[in-house]
Structures are given as C-alpha cells and as structure tokens.
Design a protein around this motif. Structure first.
Motif, PDB file in Angstrom:
ATOM      1  N   ILE A 244      22.611 -11.739 -44.078  1.00 21.13           N
ATOM      2  CA  ILE A 244      21.216 -11.785 -44.527  1.00 21.13           C
ATOM      3  C   ILE A 244      20.388 -10.714 -43.831  1.00 21.13           C
ATOM      4  CG2 ILE A 244      19.095 -13.162 -44.467  1.00 21.13           C
ATOM      5  CD1 ILE A 244      20.860 -15.650 -44.862  1.00 21.13           C
ATOM      6  N   SER A 245      20.628 -10.507 -42.553  1.00 23.71           N
ATOM      7  CA  SER A 245      19.836  -9.518 -41.820  1.00 23.71           C
ATOM      8  C   SER A 245      20.034  -8.118 -42.391  1.00 23.71           C
ATOM      9  CB  SER A 245      20.193  -9.545 -40.328  1.00 23.71           C
ATOM     10  OG  SER A 245      21.511  -9.077 -40.097  1.00 23.71           O
ATOM     11  N   ALA A 246      21.226  -7.830 -42.911  1.00 28.50           N
ATOM     12  CA  ALA A 246      21.463  -6.528 -43.536  1.00 28.50           C
ATOM     13  C   ALA A 246      20.619  -6.387 -44.800  1.00 28.50           C
ATOM     14  CB  ALA A 246      22.943  -6.369 -43.859  1.00 28.50           C
ATOM     15  N   LEU A 247      20.538  -7.455 -45.593  1.00 32.86           N
ATOM     16  CA  LEU A 247      19.711  -7.436 -46.800  1.00 32.86           C
ATOM     17  C   LEU A 247      18.246  -7.211 -46.456  1.00 32.86           C
ATOM     18  CD1 LEU A 247      19.177  -7.981 -49.841  1.00 32.86           C
ATOM     19  CD2 LEU A 247      19.106 -10.421 -49.287  1.00 32.86           C
ATOM     20  N   LEU A 248      17.740  -7.938 -45.468  1.00 32.04           N
ATOM     21  CA  LEU A 248      16.328  -7.807 -45.088  1.00 32.04           C
ATOM     22  C   LEU A 248      16.042  -6.423 -44.525  1.00 32.04           C
ATOM     23  CD1 LEU A 248      15.660 -11.308 -43.481  1.00 32.04           C
ATOM     24  CD2 LEU A 248      15.431 -10.576 -45.871  1.00 32.04           C
ATOM     25  N   CYS A 249      16.986  -5.873 -43.769  1.00 28.05           N
ATOM     26  CA  CYS A 249      16.821  -4.514 -43.247  1.00 28.05           C
ATOM     27  C   CYS A 249      16.734  -3.511 -44.388  1.00 28.05           C
ATOM     28  CB  CYS A 249      17.990  -4.171 -42.321  1.00 28.05           C
ATOM     29  SG  CYS A 249      17.953  -2.488 -41.647  1.00 28.05           S
ATOM     30  N   ALA A 250      17.606  -3.662 -45.383  1.00 29.29           N
ATOM     31  CA  ALA A 250      17.585  -2.759 -46.534  1.00 29.29           C
ATOM     32  C   ALA A 250      16.266  -2.867 -47.297  1.00 29.29           C
ATOM     33  CB  ALA A 250      18.766  -3.066 -47.460  1.00 29.29           C
ATOM     34  N   MET A 251      15.799  -4.094 -47.505  1.00 29.67           N
ATOM     35  CA  MET A 251      14.544  -4.279 -48.224  1.00 29.67           C
ATOM     36  C   MET A 251      13.381  -3.656 -47.466  1.00 29.67           C
ATOM     37  SD  MET A 251      14.963  -8.215 -49.576  1.00 29.67           S
ATOM     38  CE  MET A 251      13.253  -8.258 -50.088  1.00 29.67           C
ATOM     39  N   ASP A 252      13.353  -3.847 -46.153  1.00 22.33           N
ATOM     40  CA  ASP A 252      12.278  -3.301 -45.340  1.00 22.33           C
ATOM     41  C   ASP A 252      12.273  -1.776 -45.378  1.00 22.33           C
ATOM     42  OD1 ASP A 252      10.134  -3.637 -43.272  1.00 22.33           O
ATOM     43  OD2 ASP A 252      11.584  -2.536 -42.052  1.00 22.33           O
ATOM     44  N   ALA A 253      13.481  -1.187 -45.479  1.00 20.68           N
ATOM     45  CA  ALA A 253      13.597   0.267 -45.473  1.00 20.68           C
ATOM     46  C   ALA A 253      13.440   0.876 -46.858  1.00 20.68           C
ATOM     47  CB  ALA A 253      14.959   0.660 -44.893  1.00 20.68           C
ATOM     48  N   GLY A 254      13.395   0.044 -47.894  1.00 18.25           N
ATOM     49  CA  GLY A 254      13.350   0.582 -49.245  1.00 18.25           C
ATOM     50  C   GLY A 254      14.718   1.032 -49.736  1.00 18.25           C
ATOM     51  N   THR A 255      15.784   0.559 -49.092  1.00 20.79           N
ATOM     52  CA  THR A 255      17.147   0.880 -49.499  1.00 20.79           C
ATOM     53  C   THR A 255      17.562  -0.053 -50.639  1.00 20.79           C
ATOM     54  OG1 THR A 255      17.761   1.641 -47.286  1.00 20.79           O
ATOM     55  CG2 THR A 255      19.560   0.946 -48.733  1.00 20.79           C
ATOM     56  N   THR A 256      18.110   0.503 -51.699  1.00 19.38           N
ATOM     57  CA  THR A 256      18.582  -0.285 -52.828  1.00 19.38           C
ATOM     58  C   THR A 256      19.790  -1.123 -52.414  1.00 19.38           C
ATOM     59  OG1 THR A 256      17.801   1.346 -54.435  1.00 19.38           O
ATOM     60  CG2 THR A 256      19.559  -0.128 -55.154  1.00 19.38           C
ATOM     61  N   THR A 257      19.865  -2.361 -52.910  1.00 15.82           N
ATOM     62  CA  THR A 257      20.972  -3.251 -52.576  1.00 15.82           C
ATOM     63  C   THR A 257      21.812  -3.553 -53.805  1.00 15.82           C
ATOM     64  OG1 THR A 257      19.687  -4.304 -50.814  1.00 15.82           O
ATOM     65  CG2 THR A 257      21.631  -5.471 -51.585  1.00 15.82           C
ATOM     66  N   PHE A 258      23.124  -3.332 -53.669  1.00 14.92           N
ATOM     67  CA  PHE A 258      24.112  -3.724 -54.675  1.00 14.92           C
ATOM     68  C   PHE A 258      24.860  -4.940 -54.135  1.00 14.92           C
ATOM     69  CE2 PHE A 258      23.106   0.088 -56.664  1.00 14.92           C
ATOM     70  CZ  PHE A 258      23.985   0.486 -57.664  1.00 14.92           C
ATOM     71  N   PHE A 259      25.078  -5.934 -54.988  1.00 14.14           N
ATOM     72  CA  PHE A 259      25.805  -7.130 -54.553  1.00 14.14           C
ATOM     73  C   PHE A 259      26.835  -7.524 -55.598  1.00 14.14           C
ATOM     74  CE2 PHE A 259      25.894 -11.948 -54.143  1.00 14.14           C
ATOM     75  CZ  PHE A 259      26.761 -11.942 -53.048  1.00 14.14           C
ATOM     76  N   ASP A 260      28.076  -7.715 -55.139  1.00 18.26           N
ATOM     77  CA  ASP A 260      29.170  -8.180 -55.982  1.00 18.26           C
ATOM     78  C   ASP A 260      29.759  -9.422 -55.329  1.00 18.26           C
ATOM     79  OD1 ASP A 260      31.478  -8.664 -57.393  1.00 18.26           O
ATOM     80  OD2 ASP A 260      32.134  -6.569 -57.441  1.00 18.26           O
ATOM     81  N   PRO A 261      29.379 -10.626 -55.785  1.00 18.62           N
ATOM     82  CA  PRO A 261      29.873 -11.843 -55.136  1.00 18.62           C
ATOM     83  C   PRO A 261      31.375 -12.024 -55.256  1.00 18.62           C
ATOM     84  CG  PRO A 261      28.695 -12.392 -57.148  1.00 18.62           C
ATOM     85  CD  PRO A 261      28.470 -10.932 -56.907  1.00 18.62           C
ATOM     86  N   GLY A 262      31.979 -11.478 -56.315  1.00 22.32           N
ATOM     87  CA  GLY A 262      33.417 -11.584 -56.493  1.00 22.32           C
ATOM     88  C   GLY A 262      33.875 -13.034 -56.616  1.00 22.32           C
ATOM     89  N   PRO A 263      35.178 -13.266 -56.522  1.00 23.17           N
ATOM     90  CA  PRO A 263      35.691 -14.639 -56.616  1.00 23.17           C
ATOM     91  C   PRO A 263      35.151 -15.545 -55.519  1.00 23.17           C
ATOM     92  CG  PRO A 263      37.458 -13.030 -56.846  1.00 23.17           C
ATOM     93  CD  PRO A 263      36.255 -12.275 -56.393  1.00 23.17           C
ATOM     94  N   ARG A 264      34.768 -14.948 -54.380  1.00 28.19           N
ATOM     95  CA  ARG A 264      34.247 -15.721 -53.254  1.00 28.19           C
ATOM     96  C   ARG A 264      32.947 -16.437 -53.609  1.00 28.19           C
ATOM     97  NH1 ARG A 264      33.716 -18.405 -49.283  1.00 28.19           N
ATOM     98  NH2 ARG A 264      33.999 -17.786 -47.115  1.00 28.19           N
ATOM     99  N   GLY A 265      32.231 -15.934 -54.609  1.00 28.17           N
ATOM    100  CA  GLY A 265      30.968 -16.553 -54.986  1.00 28.17           C
ATOM    101  C   GLY A 265      31.118 -17.999 -55.400  1.00 28.17           C
ATOM    102  N   ARG A 266      32.267 -18.341 -55.981  1.00 25.10           N
ATOM    103  CA  ARG A 266      32.478 -19.718 -56.418  1.00 25.10           C
ATOM    104  C   ARG A 266      32.480 -20.683 -55.235  1.00 25.10           C
ATOM    105  NH1 ARG A 266      36.535 -16.739 -59.461  1.00 25.10           N
ATOM    106  NH2 ARG A 266      36.015 -16.692 -61.681  1.00 25.10           N
ATOM    107  N   THR A 267      33.126 -20.289 -54.135  1.00 22.60           N
ATOM    108  CA  THR A 267      33.186 -21.185 -52.979  1.00 22.60           C
ATOM    109  C   THR A 267      31.889 -21.173 -52.188  1.00 22.60           C
ATOM    110  OG1 THR A 267      34.188 -19.439 -51.607  1.00 22.60           O
ATOM    111  CG2 THR A 267      35.684 -20.922 -52.772  1.00 22.60           C
ATOM    112  N   LEU A 268      31.145 -20.073 -52.249  1.00 22.78           N
ATOM    113  CA  LEU A 268      29.866 -20.026 -51.536  1.00 22.78           C
ATOM    114  C   LEU A 268      28.872 -21.010 -52.128  1.00 22.78           C
ATOM    115  CD1 LEU A 268      29.490 -16.157 -51.062  1.00 22.78           C
ATOM    116  CD2 LEU A 268      30.230 -17.839 -49.354  1.00 22.78           C
TER     117      LEU A 268
END
Length: 474
Positions: A244-268
């Motif tokens: 989560i801290s990486a996401l917030l850092c990217a948002m604060d910096a104006g860095t675009t975020t790509f996310f691919d939950p993959g098969p792991r998304g089902r268990t999350l």
C-alpha cells in the motif's frame, strides 16, 4: 533455453495442472467472494517505520519534490523478482504439501547446472519493456549469494537498474534463509504443462516479512518513474502495508500505477483484512488495470468481460484503462468512452510462460507513447505472441525482430461474431472499435472496423526506430 529432464522425480510434487493456471495458486485458492472488498479510506492506513531497506543501484537525488519530479525511468516494477529453475519431468506429480516441500528442499541442496536457470517474475516484464526501448527500475530483494548474483547480471545485461530493498546487511551476510533470493522451481511435462513451487508457498507470512516500510531510496525510484507496476504475486513477498505504501507514494508523486491482480486476486478477496484493504485500494486507485476474462469475472461477478471492465471503471476513482486479456481470442481495452477489440496473432505456440508479462510491457509502451487504444492492443498482442513462439521467459521473452515480423505478416485470428456477441449487451458505450484484416462497411452498425494494415503502418516506424537505436553501440 536448455531444459534439463529428470527421468524419475524422487517424490510427487504437484497435483495435475491446467495449462493456464500455476499449481501452487490452484492449491491455495479459496472460494472467491464476488464484488469489491470493503474500501478503506487512505487516512486509516498505518505504514510502519522500521529502517529495513537499501538500494543497490544509483537513483538520482531527490530535492523533496513529489509531483512534477524529473522522470528518469519509464517503468518501476514492485517486487516479484526470482530465479526460475526449469526442469523437465515425465509427468506433473501429485500435490501433498509436505512432499512438495521435501522435494523442493532436495532440489535446493544440489541445484542443477546454471544453464537451467532463468530470470523470472517481474524480470520478464522488465526485460520485455527494455527491449521496447523503455528504461526500467526493478524494485525488489535479491540475496548476496550465487542466485542473486546471477539475477543482477541478467538485469544489468538487459539495461535494467536494480533498486534493492534490504538494509540489514548483517542478517544478509549470515545467509539467513529469509534474506536469500527467491527460487521458483518450474517443472515442465512432455505436454508443456507447468508446475511451480517456491518457499513462499509454505509459509503464511510473506517471504520477506522482515520488510516493514519503503526506504527513501525506493521512494525516490518510484518518484522518478513514470509508471509503477504491481501484481498480485508481490503479496507472496511483501506485507500489505508495504504494498500500500508504494501505491500512496506513486499517487503523491504523480506516478501512474498499473495493477494486475492475476490469479492471486481470487485469494486476496477472502484473505486477511490487510490483504483485502490493499486489493481494494489498488483496484480503486490504479490508473490501469490488467486482468484475464476469468479474473475480471471473479472480481465483479459479471461474465461479460466488457461489462465487467466498465464496472471496474465505474467503481474506480482514477481508472483510465481496463485491459482484458482473452488468451488466444485476443484482448480488449476499455475506457470510460470507448471499447477497443483486437484478435490475437496466429503463431505456433511453444510456451505460454511470460506471454502475459510481455503483453503488459507493450501496454506500458502504448500508454507512455500515447498510442490509440487499438494500436496498443495490436502491439501487445504481437509482443505476447512473439514470446509464445520461444521456450521459457526471462531472457527468452520477445525480441523486437520477431515482433516486427508478426506485425508485417498481420496474420490475425479474426472472429467478428465474438465481438458482436460481447457488445450486444452494452447500450451505453458510444464507440466500439474492432481490428479487422480489411475495413468492413455496414456489417455491424455498432462496431467501427479498423484495418490492421492501417494500424501496422503507423506502428512500424516507431518500432523500427527503436531497433536502429539499439543497434548503435553505446
């Protein structure tokens, strides 16, 4: 790459696996809950403060600026760095966890020859992106042992900068198992079905649970990158708070975020509260989401991938693109105002490992270079198909010459009826574009057909320019 064949595995390791799904994820899978996990406001997040990270590549100085910072890198990948050790087996054995672990430990005690090693995980994405002319940071942890040295050498040879995440040099020097480079044992049967196993499969805690926060150097790397990429596999390595801290850092910096939950998304979905929180935040706050048709259905409960993608955009607060990977059928890119559909290229498939990573690298390229959505899909399908014609991932992912060859041939699996069926239920989107071998007039009033020759003629000069630059000695 070379493939070592084991004539007789000492003990069963894996249950039988489908071609499209890693076994260790099948074994872990729980029944998914449809719909989003509860949204957790940013102000409720708590990020640890223990100084546990370090950097092994030079990252430019940071004057404290966030938004508007100089972007030295095109792409930074978060974690998921490993060494794949690829072994051929007569069959993929059964899946008792204790036997799998014992088998893996025996393999680790006497590792195969180095020619059976390959860079894995997010290295696939970084290498494919670098071959498209992008400058990449690999943010992650590798140990100070022979496998870590191998991985660093591969990244260096491909022109990728490694930013390490370990400041505890005393612990690393003791070769504590938790600080060692992650290995992924890849078993391949005669039908090219794969089984995967690593030490992350046998612990309830992330492999690098000692990591509590992002160091200043890693934050600088995120700020200096145009795009931060995160996938679901990183949850096997890092705690949800660090992710989560990486996401917030990217948002604060104006860095675009790509996310691919993959098969792991089902268990999350049915994971710990922290895992659900992290999944929810990435789904809502990422700029670009990448999923397979099965994955997007499990996240939304909607079987039509176009409608499911539109649902993700509606529920997201920053989502610009949702990219749906349809396997051999092709791919779809959904925005708030239009839908683009592109069939796949016809190739002789040798190995599908790394195809999704290669596909994503091309989507990153298209996003950064402001390519039209349909052009981005054509390039992504070509790069993914080029990887499928080789054996294994890592350094075996698509090279630019093969991508150019596929684009020039323009041999696509056209199936206009499939796109028509998918858009039939959609009454909201004003523009639907589909790639065709030839421009078609009047066949479907809702779909605007675009000739692949037109798209390819606009892509080729850009890619040929990259190849010319790469051919010039630095």
């Amino acid at each position: 790459m070379a493939l070592q064949t084991l004539k007789s595995p000492p003990k069963p390791l894996f249950a039988h696996e489908t071609q499209s799904q890693p076994l260790h994820l099948q074994l872990k899978r729980r029944k998914p809950h449809l719909g989003f996990p509860p949204f957790i406001p940013e102000r409720s997040l708590r990020i640890g403060r223990s100084p546990v990270l370090a950097v092994s590549a030079k990252v430019g100085s940071d004057n404290g600026a966030t938004k508007g910072a100089v972007r030295d890198a095109d792409l930074a990948t978060l974690g998921n760095l490993c060494v794949d050790i690829v072994l051929g087996v007569p069959s993929l054995p059964s899946g008792d966890a204790a036997e799998r672990k014992a088998y893996m430990e025996r393999l680790s005690a006497s590792p195969p020859d180095k020619r059976y090693w390959e860079a894995g995980g997010n290295c696939n994405l970084s290498i494919a992106a670098a071959r498209l002319g992008l400058h990449c940071f690999a943010l992650g942890h590798v140990g100070d042992e022979v496998y870590g040295c191998f991985l660093l050498d591969v990244l260096r040879q491909e022109g990728i900068d490694m930013v390490g995440m370990n400041e505890d040099t005393e612990a690393a020097a003791l070769h504590i198992a938790d600080y060692e480079t992650l290995l992924c044992w890849v078993l391949v049967d005669p039908f090219q079905r794969h089984g995967f196993c690593s030490r992350a499969d046998f612990s309830k805690e992330p492999a690098f649970s000692w990591m509590n926060e992002l160091s200043g150097q890693v934050q600088k790397a995120i700020r200096q990158s145009k795009i931060l990429f995160c996938n679901g596999y990183v949850f096997d390595e890092l705690s949800p708070t660090v992710i989560i801290s990486a996401l917030l850092c990217a948002m604060d910096a104006g860095t675009t975020t790509f996310f691919d939950p993959g098969p792991r998304g089902r268990t999350l979905f049915s994971g710990t509260p922290d895992e659900q929180k992290a999944l929810s935040l990435y789904l809502k706050l990422s700029d670009v989401l990448l999923l397979t048709s099965d994955e997007v259905e499990s996240l939304t409960g909607i079987s039509n991938p176009i409608l499911a993608g539109q649902e993700l955009i509606k529920k997201g607060t920053r989502t610009k693109w949702v990219v749906i990977k349809m396997g051999e059928k092709g791919s779809i890119l959904i925005t708030a105002s239009n839908i683009s559909c592109a069939p796949s290229f016809k190739v002789d498939v040798v190995d599908t490992v790394g195809c999704g990573d290669s596909f994503t690298a091309a989507v990153v390229y298209g996003y950064l270079h402001r390519l039209p959505p349909l052009h981005t899909l054509v390039l992504a399908n070509a790069v993914g198909a080029a990887t499928a014609t080789g054996c294994g991932a890592g350094r075996n992912v698509a090279n630019l010459d093969k991508v150019l060859e596929l684009l020039r041939e323009s041999n696509i699996k056209e199936d206009d009826s499939m796109w028509s069926d998918l858009v039939r239920d959609n009454s909201e989107t004003p523009e639907i574009m589909a790639l065709s071998k030839n421009t078609v007039n009047g066949s479907n009033s809702r779909i605007a057909h675009v000739s692949i020759q037109k798209v390819v003629s606009e892509l080729l000069p850009k890619l040929e320019s990259i190849r010319k630059k790469q051919a010039v000695p630095s």
